[in-house]
Design an enzyme around this catalytic site. Structure first.
Site, short mmCIF file in Angstrom:
data_model
loop_
_atom_site.label_atom_id
_atom_site.label_comp_id
_atom_site.label_asym_id
_atom_site.label_seq_id
_atom_site.Cartn_x
_atom_site.Cartn_y
_atom_site.Cartn_z
N GLU A 174 23.80 17.85 -34.23
CA GLU A 174 23.44 16.43 -34.37
C GLU A 174 24.01 15.78 -35.62
O GLU A 174 23.31 15.13 -36.38
CB GLU A 174 21.91 16.31 -34.32
CG GLU A 174 21.30 16.92 -33.05
CD GLU A 174 19.79 16.91 -33.03
OE1 GLU A 174 19.16 16.32 -33.93
OE2 GLU A 174 19.22 17.53 -32.12
N GLU A 290 20.05 22.04 -23.68
CA GLU A 290 18.62 21.81 -23.92
C GLU A 290 17.98 20.92 -22.83
O GLU A 290 17.15 20.08 -23.10
CB GLU A 290 18.41 21.17 -25.29
CG GLU A 290 19.05 21.93 -26.44
CD GLU A 290 18.76 21.31 -27.79
OE1 GLU A 290 17.85 20.45 -27.87
OE2 GLU A 290 19.42 21.67 -28.79
O1 G3I Z 1 5.78 27.11 -37.60
C1 G3I Z 1 5.03 26.00 -38.12
C2 G3I Z 1 3.57 26.41 -38.28
O2 G3I Z 1 3.48 27.41 -39.27
C3 G3I Z 1 2.75 25.17 -38.68
O3 G3I Z 1 1.39 25.54 -38.75
C4 G3I Z 1 2.95 24.07 -37.64
C5 G3I Z 1 2.18 22.82 -37.94
O4 G3I Z 1 2.83 22.12 -38.98
O5 G3I Z 1 4.36 23.72 -37.59
C6 G3I Z 1 5.13 24.83 -37.15
O6 G3I Z 1 6.48 24.46 -37.11
C7 G3I Z 1 6.79 23.56 -36.03
C8 G3I Z 1 7.90 24.21 -35.19
O7 G3I Z 1 8.34 23.31 -34.16
C9 G3I Z 1 7.42 25.50 -34.52
O8 G3I Z 1 6.39 25.22 -33.64
C10 G3I Z 1 7.31 22.27 -36.66
O9 G3I Z 1 6.26 21.62 -37.32
C11 G3I Z 1 7.86 21.37 -35.54
O10 G3I Z 1 8.51 20.25 -36.14
C12 G3I Z 1 8.93 22.14 -34.75
O11 G3I Z 1 9.36 21.28 -33.71
C13 G3I Z 1 10.60 21.73 -33.09
C14 G3I Z 1 11.69 20.67 -33.39
O12 G3I Z 1 12.89 21.03 -32.67
C15 G3I Z 1 12.03 20.60 -34.86
O13 G3I Z 1 12.55 21.85 -35.28
C16 G3I Z 1 10.34 21.80 -31.60
O14 G3I Z 1 9.44 22.87 -31.32
C17 G3I Z 1 11.66 22.05 -30.86
O15 G3I Z 1 11.47 21.99 -29.46
C18 G3I Z 1 12.69 20.99 -31.25
O16 G3I Z 1 13.88 21.32 -30.61
C19 G3I Z 1 14.99 20.43 -30.92
C20 G3I Z 1 16.25 21.27 -31.02
O17 G3I Z 1 16.09 22.26 -32.01
C21 G3I Z 1 17.46 20.37 -31.32
N1 G3I Z 1 17.60 19.36 -30.29
C22 G3I Z 1 16.38 18.52 -30.12
C23 G3I Z 1 15.18 19.41 -29.78
C24 G3I Z 1 13.93 18.57 -29.54
O18 G3I Z 1 13.57 17.90 -30.71
#
Ligand code: G3I
Length: 397
Positions: A174, A290
């Site tokens: 991105e 994705e």
């Molecule tokens: O692991 C922590 C946990 O320790 C904590 O308690 C919790 C609450 O804050 O957060 C957890 O981390 C979260 C992580 O997912 C794992 O569940 C993050 O806050 C959350 O922001 C993260 O969201 C992911 C997002 O990317 C950002 O990395 C989504 O699951 C994931 O589906 C999404 O995937 C992205 C691709 O990587 C790139 N393309 C877009 C796609 C959708 O946004």
């Protein structure tokens, strides 16, 4: 609720045993997969998504949460039955794998690699350089003086650890955000601010040196629809890819994330087809990296929303799979029980979204059949896709 036996009838009824044979899909398990290293599993005898995709040498799979593998057994079994390629949803991002400046945590990634190996699946790496999912130490530690070295060290450590074991890496994720207003459309990410545009080349060159065999991928979203934003973004992505090719940056593929939506007037067609043609001219493969379909714009019950989502899967995959350079397809999850969309784009009434091939009870959703039929309609490719990177471009930075 349909039972697994009903599913078998459904599969036969919906797809028609005849149509499966016509489509060249072995109805029941026959170990004659296109990709000998993968023996497609079956789902109660009917061809799985991976088995149907394997007919044209297309790996199909999904994003997974390693911590749930061999713990949530319905989740695990569905993935084993349906997938031939996996990617970590979050476990290989900076925040998870590089939690402290001098500490790496490979537990999730190692578990996923072992699981993929045990089940003869390929594995994608996601991702080596992104503006999101950065660890808490990043902002206070990174500066213009150390950012390049820290990026190189991260990629050498992570890509080096899995060298020779991955199908591909999303090296840079991105990097284009036309709303930031730059003439080149580059996102004003921390990486751009700290290093400049060369961060992209540094990332790809370092990845190639660390793992000469993984297919190096530029991955992005918002390039699928015939709408002004996506038109602009496709142009900026193509311009970046052309600059990379001109600079001999090692890159093998473009990841089209394919986060789509149902219930809007937006259409997919000429813009994406032109994009694929231009990408082909750059001798790049295309991965659907994705795929999911956001139904938050829709009213109606789950069955009606599933039908609208399935129609998007059909139209999109029929368009994308007409192109032989599309050589991998992954959905961003496998079950509606676990999708980022229920958090990021929740339905106002709190219902599960229905973006993926299996419903929240691990039964095949309408998208499952639409996807399986699209795989079945794909013409067999004349030549097997290039599955390993062209390593002669591994030059020093
Ligand atoms: O692991 C922590 C946990 O320790 C904590 O308690 C919790 C609450 O804050 O957060 C957890 O981390 C979260 C992580 O997912 C794992 O569940 C993050 O806050 C959350 O922001 C993260 O969201 C992911 C997002 O990317 C950002 O990395 C989504 O699951 C994931 O589906 C999404 O995937 C992205 C691709 O990587 C790139 N393309 C877009 C796609 C959708 O946004």
């Amino acid at each position: 609720m349909s039972t697994r036996r009903n599913f078998l009838k459904q599969t036969g009824a919906v797809l028609g045993y005849g149509s499966l044979f016509q489509a060249g899909i072995p109805l029941f398990a026959q170990n004659t997969p296109a990709n000998p290293s993968f023996s497609p599993s079956t789902y109660m005898g009917a061809a799985s998504l991976a088995a149907r995709a394997a007919r044209t040498r297309l790996p199909y799979g999904c994003a997974v949460v390693p911590e749930m593998l061999n713990v949530e057994m319905d989740y695990t079994r569905t993935i084993i039955e349906q997938c031939s390629i996996l990617v970590a949803e979050n476990s290989m991002k900076w925040a998870a794998i590089h939690p402290q400046p001098n500490t790496f945590n490979f537990a999730g990634a190692d578990k996923l690699l072992a699981f993929a190996g045990e089940h003869k699946m390929q594995l994608r790496g996601h991702n080596l350089c992104w503006h999101q999912a950065l660890p808490s130490w990043f902002t206070k530690t990174m500066n213009r003086g150390n950012a390049k070295a820290m990026l190189v060290q991260h990629i050498q450590t992570v890509a080096g650890r899995y060298a020779g074991k991955l199908h591909s890496w999303d090296v840079v994720n991105e990097a284009i955000h036309v709303q930031d207003g730059r003439p080149d459309g580059l996102r004003k990410s921390p990486w751009l601010e700290l290093i400049g545009e060369e961060y992209i080349d540094i990332a790809f060159h370092t990845a190639r040196q660390a793992d000469p065999h993984a297919l190096l991928t530029y991955n992005d979203y918002g390039i699928e629809y015939d709408v002004p934003h996506d038109d602009q973004k496709r142009a900026a992505v193509l311009s970046l890819l052309r600059r990379m090719r001109k600079r001999k940056t090692p890159i093998d593929a473009v990841g089209v994330q394919s986060h789509l939506r149902a219930g809007t007037q937006d259409t997919i067609g000429d813009g994406l087809e032109h994009f694929l043609q231009e990408v082909r001219k750059l001798d790049l493969q295309v991965f659907i990296t994705e795929m999911d379909v956001d139904d938050s714009h829709l009213t109606g019950d789950a069955d009606q929303r599933e039908a609208a989502v399935a129609a998007v899967y059909k139209q999109y995959f029929d368009l994308m799979l007409r192109d032989s350079q599309v050589t991998a397809a992954l959905t961003w999850g496998i079950t509606n029980r676990y999708t980022w969309l229920n958090h990021e784009h929740p339905r106002k009434n709190g219902d599960y979204q229905v973006p993926l091939p299996f419903d929240s009870n691990y039964q095949p959703a309408k998208a499952f059949f639409a996807l399986g039929e699209a795989f079945g309609r794909r013409k067999v490719q004349s030549a097997a896709p290039v599955l390993t990177a062209k390593v002669n471009d591994a030059q020093a930075i």
